[in-house]
Scaffold this active site. Structure first.
Site: not given
Ligand code: AGP
Ligand code: GLU
Length: 606
Positions: A2, A70, A483, A486
């Site tokens: 992150c 993250w 892909k 979209e």
């Molecule tokens: C794919 O490129 C799109 N962004 C879209 O179809 C996406 O895969 C779908 O909305 C599912 O999202 P999620 O994996 O966050 O559930």
């Molecule tokens: N593995 C660590 C956590 O879960 C760092 C995650 C990150 O890359 O921000 O806190």
């Protein structure tokens, strides 16, 4: 995964650190924190604006470390946010990445009476460094000793209250950049927050440990040698820096496939036994042992990954699988009996249709599972068990690295299930080996980017595309079509190659190109025959084929050669190829591939 940012110099650190975090926000995160020697540690779930509100003091500190998290281990809460402190409150650590052997190390530290506050893997680093400095080692030696004990990935920032002007950073698998100013120095995950201060940067390599003060930077390695890492002058603007030099997040994320694959399998393969170790579903292993039916439910790209999960889990796991569009499943009256599980595949973990499908499955008594990328997301929390992707945030609306990760994780699930259902150790070892080789094979496909761009350019005026494939290549055909449509808004349709005679062949003419995914697998001959049917109608053909396949050249107008791998894993490589094809086709048109019109990254509405 992150964002990290640190400052040490002759100015007040507080505003610089908060501004630096703000400019890393594009990387996606769920919580944030800041530490400056002599000032309170401040952490918060949510946005940097939340953090600003909580930093209701003005610190005189001239150094500090800051973090955007993250989450991978432990929910995105205040206590799990970084930086993490040791028992003495002298050592503070902020970390991007995953410490693979943290459980073993944490158990040892607890035996030595260390007390932990968080559920994260990161916190063990602070306590290990504490042991070093308490034992009389120098700050930097304590850090190096600590890093020699850990396995995993890290982009680290470490602050030690007794040496307030010094910040130590280290890189293994997660990027770290130094910014060299005049009487001040910076550390960050990428150059974005640095460039407004200085254009002189040092890109650390894996295994580097850098000791930073306001007027110096020294680089040591895990093997204790000192090395010289020359500064580079970068002229990127902030926008370019946030994309790591790539023109779009989508291309950057396609190129993250090797690391994403490494993160998906990290700590999850028991090679000698040909098994997968999935902590997130061990808790329901007994129920899974009695599983006699699996329903996979998802949307969009995740649904196509789910189709691959069907083939994988039937092939390897010996369990009947059906895949349902979440938006349909939630309105059906699915017959769910004991022994049925419903598995959601979702990058965001917030897609409403998928969430409601899971809730429908739960209402009907099914065990609910998730393959989810976003830790602590609603679907991650509402399913009974699951496996995280650890793919890091995906910024581009078009899902790319998430797809690659989802296929890898579903392969692990199939292996996990299969080995308790008759899949032999030898067969299991083949899958393990295939997964271990995959990151390097993915790098080979990524090297084809320019070749693929040239091919895409040849077809830039086409208004319709067909993508075809059989078995493991069929979902890739569907994903390739999605892909392309979209991000380029051109009509593209994915089809089972065997269906050509049942209708689609009627569309084929010289202006209607077909992308045929035709690796040398168990259905190669049949797919080649379908391609010959198209060739006979003068339809242009672009083949995604296995390196060394000479026969395909007699049929296709253009060939994208991908490396040979086991059939079950070929979708990862052909998937990267179709992602690159779609990206270049759309980018050449000058379209906003990161933010296509009419689409959102996470569809949290019906
Ligand atoms: C794919 O490129 C799109 N962004 C879209 O179809 C996406 O895969 C779908 O909305 C599912 O999202 P999620 O994996 O966050 O559930
Ligand atoms: N593995 C660590 C956590 O879960 C760092 C995650 C990150 O890359 O921000 O806190």
């Amino acid at each position: 995964m992150c964002g990290i940012f640190a400052y040490t110099g002759d100015k007040k650190a507080q505003p610089i650190l908060l501004e630096g975090l703000q400019s890393l926000e594009y990387r996606g995160y769920d919580s944030a924190g800041i530490f400056m020697p002599g000032s309170p540690l401040v952490k918060t779930p949510g946005a940097v604006t939340e953090l600003r509100k909580r930093v209701h003091f003005t610190s005189d500190a001239k150094s500090g470390i800051a973090h955007l998290r993250w989450a991978t281990h432990g929910e995105p809460t205040e206590v799990n946010a970084h930086p993490h402190a040791d028992c003495t409150g002298d050592v503070y650590v902020a970390h991007n990445g995953i410490i693979e052997n943290f459980r073993e190390l944490k158990a040892e530290l607890e035996k030595r009476n260390h007390t932990f506050k968080s559920q994260t893997d990161t916190e063990i680093l602070a306590h290990l460094i504490e042991e070093g400095v308490v034992a009389g080692k120098s700050f930097e030696d304590a850090v190096i000793d600590t890093l020699q004990q850990v396995r995993g990935t890290y982009g680290l920032l470490i602050s030690y209250a007794k040496e307030p002007g010094t910040v130590i950073t280290a890189r293994m698998g997660s990027p770290v950049v130094l910014g060299l100013g005049d009487g001040e120095n910076f550390i960050a995950s990428d150059a974005t927050p640095i460039l407004r201060h200085t254009k002189e940067v040092v890109f650390l390599n894996d295994g580097d440990i850098a000791i930073i003060t306001p007027t110096s930077h020294r680089v040591r390695t895990l093997t204790n040698s000192e090395i010289d890492r020359p500064a580079e002058h970068v002229d990127w603007d902030t926008e370019e820096a946030s994309k790591g030099g790539y023109p779009h997040f989508m291309l950057k994320e396609i190129h993250e496939a090797p690391e994403v694959l490494e993160n998906a399998i990290r700590g999850r393969l028991i090679a000698k036994e040909g098994r997968a170790k999935l902590g997130g579903i061990e808790s329901v292993a007994d129920t899974l042992a009695d599983l006699d039916r699996l329903i996979i439910t998802a949307c969009g790209t995740a649904y196509y990954a789910g189709l691959l999960g069907e083939y994988l889990i039937e092939d390897l796991g010996g369990i009947p699988v059906e895949v349902e569009l979440a938006s349909e499943f939630r309105y059906r009256k699915p017959i769910i009996r004991k022994g049925t599980a419903v598995l959601a595949v979702t990058q965001s973990g917030e897609t409403l249709d998928t969430l409601e499908a899971i809730r429908e499955g739960k209402r009907r008594g099914a065990l609910t599972l998730g393959v989810v990328n976003t830790v602590g997301s609603t679907i991650a929390r509402e399913t009974d068990a699951g496996v995280y992707n650890h793919a890091g945030p995906e910024i581009g609306v078009a899902s790319t690295k998430a797809f690659v990760s989802q296929v890898a994780v579903l392969s692990l699930v199939a292996l996990f299930l299969g080995r308790s259902r008759g899949l032999s150790e030898d067969e299991g070892r083949k899958i393990v080996q295939g997964l271990q080789e995959l990151p390097e094979l993915a790098r080979k496909v990524l090297k084809l980017s320019e070749t693929i761009r040239k091919i895409a350019l040849k077809y830039k005026d086409a208004r319709d595309f067909l993508f075809i494939g059989r078995r493991y290549s069929y979902p890739v055909a569907l994903e390739g079509a999605l892909k392309l449509k979209e991000i380029s808004y051109v009509h593209a349709e994915g089809y089972g190659a065997g269906e050509m005679k049942h209708g689609p062949l009627a569309m084929i003419d010289t202006k209607f190109p077909t992308v045929a995914i035709v690796p040398q697998d168990s259905v190669y001959e049949k797919t080649l025959s379908n391609m010959i049917e198209i060739q006979a109608r003068k339809g242009p053909l672009i083949a995604i084929a296995t390196e060394g396949d000479e026969r395909v050249k007699e049929v296709a107008n253009d060939v994208i050669y991908i490396p040979k791998t086991i059939e079950q894993l070929s979708p990862v490589l052909s998937g990267i190829a179709v992602q690159l094809f779609a990206y270049h086709f759309a980018a050449e048109k000058g379209l906003n591939v990161d933010r296509p019109r009419n689409l959102a990254k996470s569809v949290t509405v019906e």
